[in-house]
Design a protein around this motif. Structure first.
Motif, PDB file in Angstrom:
ATOM      1  N   ARG A   1       0.844  -1.192   0.000  1.00 18.36           N
ATOM      2  CA  ARG A   1       0.000   0.000   0.000  1.00 18.36           C
ATOM      3  C   ARG A   1       0.887   1.252   0.000  1.00 18.36           C
ATOM      4  O   ARG A   1       2.046   1.202   0.398  1.00 18.36           O
ATOM      5  N   LYS A   2       0.323   2.378  -0.421  1.00 20.59           N
ATOM      6  CA  LYS A   2       1.044   3.648  -0.397  1.00 20.59           C
ATOM      7  C   LYS A   2       1.600   3.905   1.007  1.00 20.59           C
ATOM      8  O   LYS A   2       0.909   3.688   2.008  1.00 20.59           O
ATOM      9  N   LYS A   3       2.851   4.296   1.064  1.00 24.21           N
ATOM     10  CA  LYS A   3       3.598   4.636   2.284  1.00 24.21           C
ATOM     11  C   LYS A   3       3.972   3.413   3.132  1.00 24.21           C
ATOM     12  O   LYS A   3       4.381   3.552   4.264  1.00 24.21           O
ATOM     13  N   GLN A   4       3.821   2.227   2.581  1.00 27.05           N
ATOM     14  CA  GLN A   4       4.236   1.018   3.290  1.00 27.05           C
ATOM     15  C   GLN A   4       5.727   0.806   3.068  1.00 27.05           C
ATOM     16  O   GLN A   4       6.247   1.019   1.981  1.00 27.05           O
ATOM     17  N   TYR A   5       6.411   0.368   4.123  1.00 29.99           N
ATOM     18  CA  TYR A   5       7.859   0.173   4.037  1.00 29.99           C
ATOM     19  C   TYR A   5       8.228  -1.121   3.319  1.00 29.99           C
ATOM     20  O   TYR A   5       7.660  -2.174   3.592  1.00 29.99           O
ATOM     21  N   PHE A   6       9.219  -1.021   2.436  1.00 30.83           N
ATOM     22  CA  PHE A   6       9.917  -2.175   1.874  1.00 30.83           C
ATOM     23  C   PHE A   6      11.136  -2.478   2.750  1.00 30.83           C
ATOM     24  O   PHE A   6      11.494  -3.626   2.954  1.00 30.83           O
TER      25      PHE A   6
ATOM     26  N   GLY B   1      17.835   0.834   9.932  1.00 26.89           N
ATOM     27  CA  GLY B   1      18.228  -0.015  11.044  1.00 26.89           C
ATOM     28  C   GLY B   1      18.069  -1.503  10.775  1.00 26.89           C
ATOM     29  O   GLY B   1      18.672  -2.331  11.458  1.00 26.89           O
ATOM     30  N   ASP B   2      17.258  -1.867   9.764  1.00 28.28           N
ATOM     31  CA  ASP B   2      17.104  -3.278   9.388  1.00 28.28           C
ATOM     32  C   ASP B   2      18.145  -3.638   8.336  1.00 28.28           C
ATOM     33  O   ASP B   2      18.544  -2.798   7.527  1.00 28.28           O
ATOM     34  N   VAL B   3      18.567  -4.891   8.326  1.00 29.81           N
ATOM     35  CA  VAL B   3      19.467  -5.364   7.273  1.00 29.81           C
ATOM     36  C   VAL B   3      18.618  -5.702   6.048  1.00 29.81           C
ATOM     37  O   VAL B   3      17.599  -6.378   6.157  1.00 29.81           O
ATOM     38  N   CYS B   4      19.046  -5.214   4.883  1.00 34.38           N
ATOM     39  CA  CYS B   4      18.303  -5.457   3.641  1.00 34.38           C
ATOM     40  C   CYS B   4      18.547  -6.890   3.178  1.00 34.38           C
ATOM     41  O   CYS B   4      19.676  -7.266   2.870  1.00 34.38           O
TER      42      CYS B   4
ATOM     43  N   PHE C   1      12.133   5.472  -7.725  1.00 30.05           N
ATOM     44  CA  PHE C   1      11.967   4.270  -8.534  1.00 30.05           C
ATOM     45  C   PHE C   1      10.562   4.215  -9.126  1.00 30.05           C
ATOM     46  O   PHE C   1       9.603   4.549  -8.446  1.00 30.05           O
ATOM     47  N   LEU C   2      10.462   3.750 -10.365  1.00 30.82           N
ATOM     48  CA  LEU C   2       9.180   3.521 -11.029  1.00 30.82           C
ATOM     49  C   LEU C   2       9.171   2.119 -11.636  1.00 30.82           C
ATOM     50  O   LEU C   2      10.091   1.348 -11.409  1.00 30.82           O
ATOM     51  N   GLU C   3       8.168   1.846 -12.443  1.00 27.67           N
ATOM     52  CA  GLU C   3       8.059   0.548 -13.101  1.00 27.67           C
ATOM     53  C   GLU C   3       9.347   0.194 -13.845  1.00 27.67           C
ATOM     54  O   GLU C   3       9.999   1.060 -14.429  1.00 27.67           O
ATOM     55  N   ASN C   4       9.665  -1.100 -13.812  1.00 32.13           N
ATOM     56  CA  ASN C   4      10.858  -1.650 -14.468  1.00 32.13           C
ATOM     57  C   ASN C   4      12.166  -1.155 -13.857  1.00 32.13           C
ATOM     58  O   ASN C   4      13.204  -1.167 -14.516  1.00 32.13           O
ATOM     59  N   TRP C   5      12.118  -0.742 -12.601  1.00 27.58           N
ATOM     60  CA  TRP C   5      13.317  -0.384 -11.855  1.00 27.58           C
ATOM     61  C   TRP C   5      13.492  -1.409 -10.737  1.00 27.58           C
ATOM     62  O   TRP C   5      12.519  -1.995 -10.252  1.00 27.58           O
ATOM     63  N   TRP C   6      14.726  -1.586 -10.333  1.00 30.76           N
ATOM     64  CA  TRP C   6      15.073  -2.479  -9.230  1.00 30.76           C
ATOM     65  C   TRP C   6      15.199  -1.659  -7.963  1.00 30.76           C
ATOM     66  O   TRP C   6      15.673  -0.518  -7.995  1.00 30.76           O
ATOM     67  N   VAL C   7      14.806  -2.236  -6.844  1.00 36.34           N
ATOM     68  CA  VAL C   7      14.856  -1.531  -5.568  1.00 36.34           C
ATOM     69  C   VAL C   7      15.494  -2.423  -4.510  1.00 36.34           C
ATOM     70  O   VAL C   7      15.166  -3.602  -4.389  1.00 36.34           O
ATOM     71  N   SER C   8      16.442  -1.835  -3.779  1.00 36.33           N
ATOM     72  CA  SER C   8      17.136  -2.523  -2.697  1.00 36.33           C
ATOM     73  C   SER C   8      18.101  -1.518  -2.075  1.00 36.33           C
ATOM     74  O   SER C   8      18.317  -0.438  -2.621  1.00 36.33           O
TER      75      SER C   8
ATOM     76  N   TYR D   1      18.890   3.758   5.461  1.00 36.45           N
ATOM     77  CA  TYR D   1      17.804   4.294   4.641  1.00 36.45           C
ATOM     78  C   TYR D   1      16.462   3.624   4.942  1.00 36.45           C
ATOM     79  O   TYR D   1      16.408   2.490   5.399  1.00 36.45           O
ATOM     80  N   ASN D   2      15.427   4.355   4.590  1.00 39.48           N
ATOM     81  CA  ASN D   2      14.081   3.818   4.494  1.00 39.48           C
ATOM     82  C   ASN D   2      13.773   3.689   3.009  1.00 39.48           C
ATOM     83  O   ASN D   2      14.179   4.540   2.210  1.00 39.48           O
ATOM     84  N   ILE D   3      13.068   2.641   2.642  1.00 35.47           N
ATOM     85  CA  ILE D   3      12.522   2.520   1.294  1.00 35.47           C
ATOM     86  C   ILE D   3      11.031   2.261   1.470  1.00 35.47           C
ATOM     87  O   ILE D   3      10.640   1.301   2.131  1.00 35.47           O
ATOM     88  N   ASP D   4      10.234   3.164   0.909  1.00 30.10           N
ATOM     89  CA  ASP D   4       8.788   2.970   1.013  1.00 30.10           C
ATOM     90  C   ASP D   4       8.115   3.267  -0.312  1.00 30.10           C
ATOM     91  O   ASP D   4       8.747   3.723  -1.264  1.00 30.10           O
ATOM     92  N   THR D   5       6.825   2.954  -0.371  1.00 29.93           N
ATOM     93  CA  THR D   5       6.058   3.150  -1.594  1.00 29.93           C
ATOM     94  C   THR D   5       5.402   4.528  -1.578  1.00 29.93           C
ATOM     95  O   THR D   5       4.872   4.961  -0.552  1.00 29.93           O
TER      96      THR D   5
END
Length: 194
Positions: free
Chosen positions: A35-40, A44-47, A75-82, A95-99
């Motif tokens: 969902r929007k604003k949900q964390y990936f 502090g967490d290990v990716c 990031f948008l469609e057809n991009w990698w995230v990590s 870092y934080n990564i969210d939607t």
């Protein structure tokens, strides 16, 4: 859902994937909806995961002591995230990564990615090509940040990432460019007059 990933790999490799290779990839990449604003990933967490965006928009950012967000990647469609540093070094992410929008991803563990690189030469080719493009983009962005005016940074950003301008609000784009929202507003007004 996996068709987007197969298409991406085939576009960035010397020959198309075989059906056996597609089956290995499907077994490693699981569809997930956020969902929007949900964390990936949270600071502090290990990716432990890598995601391929099928639909949606995401951002990677840090938060300073005053609570200000500093956008590192969009990031948008057809991009990698990590978070590659965290994933490779097995260290807590800074870092934080969210939607930013409701997002659909294909998600694999970092271990599965390494396994696929070993089993599927085309996957390894694609990964090396991604790494090269990412390194070049990072160098260009760093050079632009330390060398260019806000006007020039925005102009390059608009030329290279027009979809970002449509999908992300001004305050996020300003943070990504390392300028204030007011400066971005001024720069955009000047750009529209040209």
């Amino acid at each position: 859902m996996h068709e987007s990933l197969f298409s991406y790999i085939n576009q960035n490799a010397a020959s198309p994937l075989t059906s056996d290779e597609e089956a290995l990839i499907m077994a490693s990449f699981q569809p997930k909806k956020y969902r929007k604003k949900q964390y990936f990933l949270q600071e502090g967490d290990v990716c432990k995961y890598v995601g391929f965006i099928v639909k949606g928009a995401m951002r990677q950012y840090s938060v300073d002591d005053k609570g200000a967000e500093h956008i590192v990647n969009l990031f948008l469609e057809n991009w990698w995230v990590s978070d590659r540093e965290s994933a490779v070094m097995l260290t807590p992410s800074r870092y934080n990564i969210d939607t930013w929008e409701d997002t659909e991803l294909l998600v694999a563990t970092v271990a599965d990615m390494v396994d696929l690189i070993g089993k599927i030469p085309l996957f390894g080719q694609m990964t090396r090509l991604m790494d090269q493009r990412s390194f070049i983009a990072s160098q260009r962005r760093l050079n632009s940040t330390i060398s260019n005016t806000a006007d020039k940074r925005y102009e390059e950003f608009a030329d290279n990432h027009p979809k970002f301008i449509q999908r992300f609000p001004q305050h996020i784009i300003a943070s990504y460019l390392g300028i204030t929202k007011d400066t971005l507003s001024r720069v955009r007004k000047q750009a529209m007059k040209k």
